[in-house]
Design a protein around this motif. Structure first.
Motif, PDB file in Angstrom:
ATOM      1  N   ASP A 117      -2.554  -5.256   2.742  1.00 22.21           N
ATOM      2  CA  ASP A 117      -1.557  -4.315   3.364  1.00 22.21           C
ATOM      3  C   ASP A 117      -0.660  -3.916   2.261  1.00 22.21           C
ATOM      4  OD1 ASP A 117      -2.801  -4.502   5.776  1.00 22.21           O
ATOM      5  OD2 ASP A 117      -1.258  -5.755   6.468  1.00 22.21           O
ATOM      6  N   HIS A 118      -0.075  -4.854   1.328  1.00 23.64           N
ATOM      7  CA  HIS A 118       1.148  -4.591   0.399  1.00 23.64           C
ATOM      8  C   HIS A 118       0.445  -3.763  -0.626  1.00 23.64           C
ATOM      9  CE1 HIS A 118      -0.952  -7.952  -1.475  1.00 23.64           C
ATOM     10  NE2 HIS A 118      -0.389  -7.862  -2.516  1.00 23.64           N
ATOM     11  N   GLU A 147       0.587  -0.227   0.667  1.00 26.85           N
ATOM     12  CA  GLU A 147       1.848   0.294   0.703  1.00 26.85           C
ATOM     13  C   GLU A 147       2.212   0.749  -0.510  1.00 26.85           C
ATOM     14  OE1 GLU A 147       3.275   1.018   3.613  1.00 26.85           O
ATOM     15  OE2 GLU A 147       1.673   0.180   4.834  1.00 26.85           O
TER      16      GLU A 147
END
Length: 123
Positions: free
Chosen positions: A10-11, A14
């Motif tokens: 996820d990071h 993002e």
């Protein structure tokens, strides 16, 4: 330009999205895995795909093979994102049909420039 990010972390998704949108002004979509990415690539037909190499279930090379096998997505340029840094590993990825390879961790401020250089786009 429209870019699809296929990355299971996820990071990283993002950071890449923020980087591409704020630095280059590109529209981005995200997928957390190969299967989701294949569906989005077919429905959205992005200008390029940034594809993680190591993902659970369907890895990057497997995803690329399926993209190339589908006439709807066969011509979309793919740039691999990978922590693999050996020249031989990067060469193998390009031999699979990728337009290029970007090493992780990448510099968020230069990610768009790296993608643009690989694909011959102007910023």
């Amino acid at each position: 330009m429209r870019v699809l990010l296929i990355e299971d972390e996820d990071h990283i998704r993002e950071i890449a999205q923020l980087s591409l949108e704020s630095v280059a002004g590109w529209e981005t979509r995200q997928a957390s895995g190969g299967h989701e990415g294949l569906a989005l690539a077919a429905s959205e037909h992005p200008d390029a795909i940034l594809l993680d190499v190591m993902m659970p279930d369907l890895d990057g090379p497997g995803t690329l093979a399926r993209l190339r096998a589908d006439p709807a997505t066969a011509d979309i340029p793919v740039v691999f994102l990978t922590a693999k840094t050996r020249t031989s590993e990067r060469q193998e990825l390009q031999e699979l049909g990728a337009a290029g390879v970007i090493k992780k961790p990448f510099d968020p401020m230069s990610l768009a420039a790296q993608v643009a250089e690989i694909l011959g786009w102007t910023l």
